[in-house]
Design a protein around this motif. Structure first.
Motif, PDB file in Angstrom:
ATOM      1  N   LEU A 263       0.771  -1.209  -0.039  1.00  8.50           N
ATOM      2  CA  LEU A 263       0.163   0.032  -0.165  1.00  8.50           C
ATOM      3  C   LEU A 263       0.946   1.341  -0.076  1.00  8.50           C
ATOM      4  CD1 LEU A 263      -2.551  -1.190   2.537  1.00  8.50           C
ATOM      5  CD2 LEU A 263      -2.995  -0.678   0.027  1.00  8.50           C
ATOM      6  N   ALA A 264       1.951   1.142   0.457  1.00 11.39           N
ATOM      7  CA  ALA A 264       2.996   2.254   0.554  1.00 11.39           C
ATOM      8  C   ALA A 264       3.382   2.620  -0.816  1.00 11.39           C
ATOM      9  CB  ALA A 264       4.026   1.990   1.391  1.00 11.39           C
ATOM     10  N   GLU A 265       3.389   1.635  -1.667  1.00  8.31           N
ATOM     11  CA  GLU A 265       3.910   1.874  -3.093  1.00  8.31           C
ATOM     12  C   GLU A 265       2.686   2.001  -3.734  1.00  8.31           C
ATOM     13  OE1 GLU A 265       6.875   1.816  -4.743  1.00  8.31           O
ATOM     14  OE2 GLU A 265       7.464   1.936  -2.558  1.00  8.31           O
ATOM     15  N   GLU A 266       1.558   1.276  -3.652  1.00  6.72           N
ATOM     16  CA  GLU A 266       0.438   1.530  -4.793  1.00  6.72           C
ATOM     17  C   GLU A 266      -0.583   2.480  -4.222  1.00  6.72           C
ATOM     18  OE1 GLU A 266      -1.255  -2.322  -4.991  1.00  6.72           O
ATOM     19  OE2 GLU A 266       0.460  -3.243  -5.674  1.00  6.72           O
ATOM     20  N   GLY A 267      -0.798   2.731  -2.805  1.00 10.57           N
ATOM     21  CA  GLY A 267      -1.733   3.664  -2.261  1.00 10.57           C
ATOM     22  C   GLY A 267      -2.977   2.935  -2.050  1.00 10.57           C
ATOM     23  N   ALA A 268      -4.002   3.600  -2.093  1.00 11.04           N
ATOM     24  CA  ALA A 268      -5.571   3.052  -2.102  1.00 11.04           C
ATOM     25  C   ALA A 268      -6.504   4.135  -2.655  1.00 11.04           C
ATOM     26  CB  ALA A 268      -5.954   2.744  -0.563  1.00 11.04           C
ATOM     27  N   ASP A 269      -7.691   3.431  -2.898  1.00 14.90           N
ATOM     28  CA  ASP A 269      -8.711   4.524  -3.434  1.00 14.90           C
ATOM     29  C   ASP A 269      -9.162   5.490  -2.391  1.00 14.90           C
ATOM     30  OD1 ASP A 269     -10.939   5.633  -4.517  1.00 14.90           O
ATOM     31  OD2 ASP A 269     -12.141   3.849  -4.871  1.00 14.90           O
ATOM     32  N   PRO A 270      -8.936   6.836  -2.738  1.00 17.77           N
ATOM     33  CA  PRO A 270      -9.273   7.778  -1.627  1.00 17.77           C
ATOM     34  C   PRO A 270     -10.550   8.009  -1.351  1.00 17.77           C
ATOM     35  CG  PRO A 270      -8.590   8.938  -3.731  1.00 17.77           C
ATOM     36  CD  PRO A 270      -8.375   7.409  -3.861  1.00 17.77           C
ATOM     37  N   LEU A 271     -11.739   7.497  -2.291  1.00 17.54           N
ATOM     38  CA  LEU A 271     -12.959   7.674  -1.962  1.00 17.54           C
ATOM     39  C   LEU A 271     -13.646   6.194  -1.585  1.00 17.54           C
ATOM     40  CD1 LEU A 271     -14.097  10.107  -4.566  1.00 17.54           C
ATOM     41  CD2 LEU A 271     -13.978  10.321  -2.226  1.00 17.54           C
ATOM     42  N   SER A 272     -13.013   5.297  -1.356  1.00 19.11           N
ATOM     43  CA  SER A 272     -13.407   3.936  -1.009  1.00 19.11           C
ATOM     44  C   SER A 272     -14.226   3.988   0.288  1.00 19.11           C
ATOM     45  CB  SER A 272     -12.707   2.853  -1.084  1.00 19.11           C
ATOM     46  OG  SER A 272     -11.421   3.132  -0.277  1.00 19.11           O
TER      47      SER A 272
END
Length: 272
Positions: A263-272
Motif C-alpha cells: 500500500l505504501a507503493e500503490e496507495g488506495a482508493d481515496p473515496l473507497s
C-alpha cells in the motif's frame, strides 16, 4: 522600505476560539488538566498529518481550508467529556464527536464560512469517530472525512503504543476492561483480521484483540502519505512487535507487513 504586511492565517479566528475553549476546560479540569493538554498536543499533530495529506492530494484552496478547520476543531467535544464524565471513553454515554458538532453550531463558531462549507465542517467533526464512514455523503465530504480520520488514526496509533504493556499507567490502553495476556486472542477477532476487516470494539476481550484492532486500521487508510508514514516512522512495526512471535498471530503480522509495504507503493482508493 516598509516591512511587508503580515496577513493572518485563515485559521486565525478558529484558533482564537479553540484556545478560549481549551482555557475554559483547563480551569475546570483540576488534577486532570494534563489530559486536556495532551488532547491539545494530539490536535496539533493530527493537523500536521492532515496538512501533509492535503499537500499530497492537492485539492482546491476551499476544500483544504474546510478540512483544516474541521481538523483543528475535531476534538472540541473531548474537553467537556473529560470534565463532565471524567473519561475520554465515548461508550460511557457521551459521544465527543456529536457533542463537538453541537458546540460549534450552538456557539456560531463557523459563522465565517458559507452554508455549504459550514455544514461540511460539522459533518467532518460529527462523523470522524464513527466505526465506518456513513453512506450517502457527497464525494467532497467523504474525501474530507477520510483526511481527518486518517490523520487522527496516525496519531492514535502513536499514542496507544505508549500504553501497550501490562504495566501501563492509568490503564489507558486497556481502559475498557480488556485483559492483558501474552497469547490469548478471540476467535472472532482473529477471523476478522485474517479477512482484512475492521474489528468492532465490542468484540475485544484480550490485549492481543486490541493490538489487532489497531493493526486493522491499516484497511481504513486511504492515502499514500498515511501508509508511508506508518512504514517510515517504525510505529506499525512496533505495533506488530507487541504480538507473539509464533503461531497464527505471527502469521498475521507477516500479512500486515506485506500489505503495508504494498500500500505504501500503490496507495488506495481515496473515496473507497
Amino acid at each position: 522600505m516598509l516591512p511587508p504586511v503580515m496577513t493572518q492565517s485563515p485559521l486565525h479566528p478558529y484558533e482564537q476560539w479553540f484556545h478560549g475553549h481549551v482555557d475554559r476546560y483547563l480551569a475546570l479540569a483540576g488534577e486532570d488538566a494534563f489530559m486536556v493538554e495532551r488532547k491539545v498536543r494530539h490536535t496539533r499533530r493530527v493537523l500536521a498529518h492532515a496538512r501533509a495529506i492535503l499537500k499530497e492530494i492537492k485539492p482546491g484552496a476551499t476544500f483544504s481550508h474546510v478540512v483544516e478547520v474541521a481538523t483543528l476543531l475535531h476534538d472540541v467535544g473531548r474537553f467537556p467529556q473529560l470534565v463532565d464524565q471524567g473519561t475520554y471513553d465515548d461508550r460511557a454515554g457521551f459521544n465527543h464527536a456529536e457533542a463537538g458538532a453541537e458546540i460549534l453550531e450552538s456557539q456560531g463558531v463557523l459563522a465565517p464560512l458559507d452554508e455549504v462549507d459550514r455544514r461540511r465542517v460539522l459533518d467532518l467533526v460529527r462523523y470522524h469517530n464513527r466505526a465506518v464512514v456513513p453512506e450517502g455523503l457527497d464525494p467532497d465530504t467523504r474525501l474530507g472525512l477520510h483526511v481527518v480520520r486518517n490523520a487522527d488514526k496516525l496519531d492514535a496509533i502513536r499514542n496507544n503504543l505508549k500504553y501497550l504493556n501490562p504495566a501501563a499507567p492509568h490503564g489507558k490502553a486497556l481502559k475498557a476492561g480488556v485483559v492483558w495476556h501474552d497469547a490469548e486472542v478471540s476467535p472472532a477477532v482473529l477471523e476478522r483480521a485474517r479477512n482484512r476487516q475492521l474489528i468492532p470494539f465490542a468484540d475485544i476481550r484480550w490485549s492481543n484483540d486490541f493490538i489487532l484492532f489497531l493493526c486493522c486500521w491499516l484497511y481504513d487508510l486511504h492515502f499514500r502519505y498515511s501508509f508511508r508514514h506508518l512504514l517510515s516512522s517504525g510505529r506499525f512495526e512496533e505495533l506488530l512487535g507487541r504480538l507473539p512471535d509464533h503461531g497464527p498471530l505471527a502469521e498475521l503480522a507477516d500479512m500486515f507487513r506485506e500489505d503495508l509495504e504494498r500500500l505504501a507503493e500503490e496507495g488506495a482508493d481515496p473515496l473507497s
